[in-house]
Design a protein around this motif. Sequence first.
Motif, mmCIF file in Angstrom:
data_model
loop_
_atom_site.group_PDB
_atom_site.id
_atom_site.type_symbol
_atom_site.label_atom_id
_atom_site.label_comp_id
_atom_site.label_asym_id
_atom_site.label_seq_id
_atom_site.Cartn_x
_atom_site.Cartn_y
_atom_site.Cartn_z
ATOM 1 N N ALA A 29 11.112 23.649 16.881
ATOM 2 C CA ALA A 29 12.301 24.023 17.639
ATOM 3 C C ALA A 29 12.894 25.343 17.152
ATOM 4 N N LEU A 30 12.944 25.534 15.849
ATOM 5 C CA LEU A 30 13.478 26.787 15.299
ATOM 6 C C LEU A 30 12.603 27.982 15.678
ATOM 7 N N THR A 31 11.297 27.787 15.686
ATOM 8 C CA THR A 31 10.399 28.878 16.057
ATOM 9 C C THR A 31 10.650 29.338 17.492
ATOM 10 N N VAL A 32 10.732 28.391 18.420
ATOM 11 C CA VAL A 32 10.985 28.742 19.824
ATOM 12 C C VAL A 32 12.348 29.406 19.974
ATOM 13 N N THR A 33 13.344 28.900 19.255
ATOM 14 C CA THR A 33 14.690 29.463 19.360
ATOM 15 C C THR A 33 14.743 30.887 18.835
ATOM 16 N N VAL A 34 14.096 31.145 17.692
ATOM 17 C CA VAL A 34 14.087 32.497 17.130
ATOM 18 C C VAL A 34 13.378 33.472 18.070
ATOM 19 N N MET A 35 12.263 33.040 18.640
ATOM 20 C CA MET A 35 11.546 33.914 19.578
ATOM 21 C C MET A 35 12.383 34.189 20.832
ATOM 22 N N TRP A 36 13.121 33.195 21.287
ATOM 23 C CA TRP A 36 13.955 33.366 22.472
ATOM 24 C C TRP A 36 15.142 34.298 22.201
ATOM 25 N N LEU A 37 15.652 34.249 20.946
ATOM 26 C CA LEU A 37 16.793 35.092 20.587
ATOM 27 C C LEU A 37 16.386 36.501 20.180
ATOM 28 N N ALA A 38 15.102 36.768 20.101
ATOM 29 C CA ALA A 38 14.650 38.111 19.722
ATOM 30 C C ALA A 38 15.176 39.145 20.720
ATOM 31 N N PRO A 39 15.518 40.363 20.235
ATOM 32 C CA PRO A 39 16.120 41.369 21.128
ATOM 33 C C PRO A 39 15.249 41.739 22.328
ATOM 34 N N SER A 42 12.213 38.550 27.033
ATOM 35 C CA SER A 42 12.551 38.580 28.451
ATOM 36 C C SER A 42 12.583 37.186 29.064
ATOM 37 N N ARG A 43 12.515 36.166 28.230
ATOM 38 C CA ARG A 43 12.488 34.806 28.730
ATOM 39 C C ARG A 43 13.914 34.303 28.949
ATOM 40 N N GLY A 44 14.126 33.648 30.069
ATOM 41 C CA GLY A 44 15.416 33.047 30.359
ATOM 42 C C GLY A 44 15.458 31.603 29.907
ATOM 43 N N TRP A 45 16.446 30.886 30.467
ATOM 44 C CA TRP A 45 16.583 29.492 30.103
ATOM 45 C C TRP A 45 15.370 28.671 30.517
ATOM 46 N N ARG A 46 14.777 29.030 31.628
ATOM 47 C CA ARG A 46 13.600 28.299 32.097
ATOM 48 C C ARG A 46 12.436 28.474 31.114
ATOM 49 N N GLY A 47 12.225 29.715 30.692
ATOM 50 C CA GLY A 47 11.168 29.954 29.719
ATOM 51 C C GLY A 47 11.450 29.287 28.381
ATOM 52 N N TYR A 48 12.743 29.301 27.988
ATOM 53 C CA TYR A 48 13.116 28.657 26.716
ATOM 54 C C TYR A 48 12.872 27.149 26.781
ATOM 55 N N SER A 49 13.244 26.521 27.898
ATOM 56 C CA SER A 49 13.071 25.074 28.052
ATOM 57 C C SER A 49 11.595 24.692 28.037
ATOM 58 N N MET A 50 10.776 25.465 28.773
ATOM 59 C CA MET A 50 9.352 25.154 28.791
ATOM 60 C C MET A 50 8.707 25.401 27.432
#
Length: 348
Positions: A29-39, A42-50
């Motif tokens: 979970a932390l890995t996906v979150t860190v990648m999603w928060l990277a500057p 370009s992933r939105g909530w849909r990409g984060y959820s998947m």
Amino acid sequence: MPPRRPANPNPLPDFCSLPVLFALLIVAALTVTVMWLAPDSSRGWRGYSMGMLFAQWMALVIGVGLCKLRPALDRLPGRWPYGTVWLLMVLVVAMASGMAAWMNTALDMSLIGSGATVFVRDNTIIAALLGAAMLRYFYVVAQWQARLAAVAHAQVEALQARIRPHFLFNSMNTVAALVRVDPDAAERTVEDLSELFRAALGQHDSHDGTLADEWHLVDRYLAIEHLRLGDRLRVERDLDALPGDFPLPRLLLQPLVENAVRHGIQPSRTGGDVFLRGRRGKGHIEIEIDNPLPEAPSNGGTGHGLTNVRQRVALRYGPRAQVNAGPRGDRFVVQLILPEQTDARTDR
């Protein structure tokens, strides 16, 4: 009896345990979150959820798979178990990433924007790095726990070696007196002494014995003291509720019974009753050794026996165990509360 195979010095973590599985889920979970928060993400909530769904699914698959394979992996020599686990983690992530990329293309879901090859490559590299880091952490924790267990085992062995029952000297005098008067009783006393010596010297294949074994040694000791004290020593037992196979360090109870006889019965001309009680509670067993207080103050002991028992109980059973001792009216009671740990390690 075939020789026992030595334990692997580099044991794998228990992937079937909730803490290890929870750690895998949290890291995913932390890995996906860190990648999603990277500057530059370009992933939105849909990409984060998947991505979160994919990562958690991978963590569960890896955890369950390693749980099932752990017995086979533990049989590998040296550090091969860790290397094999790392390789399996990387292969599972690579294969699952390839399958996810194929499904994304086949169903035209447009969830992977960087291309299938890049997606599989990045996930494989991340799995390799995170897998190596986590396994290194588990390895360090396992070595730390092994060192703690070795220190605890050495402390218990030192405490065991310090047990020197005072009654042995009196018993030898009893044997000498009985040789001519009652040879059969002298022979029985020698046999009882041999059992107690064997236990005191630690000539056993395993460190722990059982509660039934310990009561057997106590009975041997009391048989010797009955020859010396006669009718002055009376023993009442209420131990039927205790499980005989409960793991117990050897010679844990005998020093307490010895203290009860030495300080509660021996100073009294009329003797007295020693009560041995036991009951099974919820998740623990209770043992009480109850003896009368002498009418006149006896020569105080060093307290070594009770201190020894306290230390050994703390090392073997941990903070949940209790050893309570003190006067209750005109009697002195020692109470042991020992948690039932069916999966407890005997090297602690």
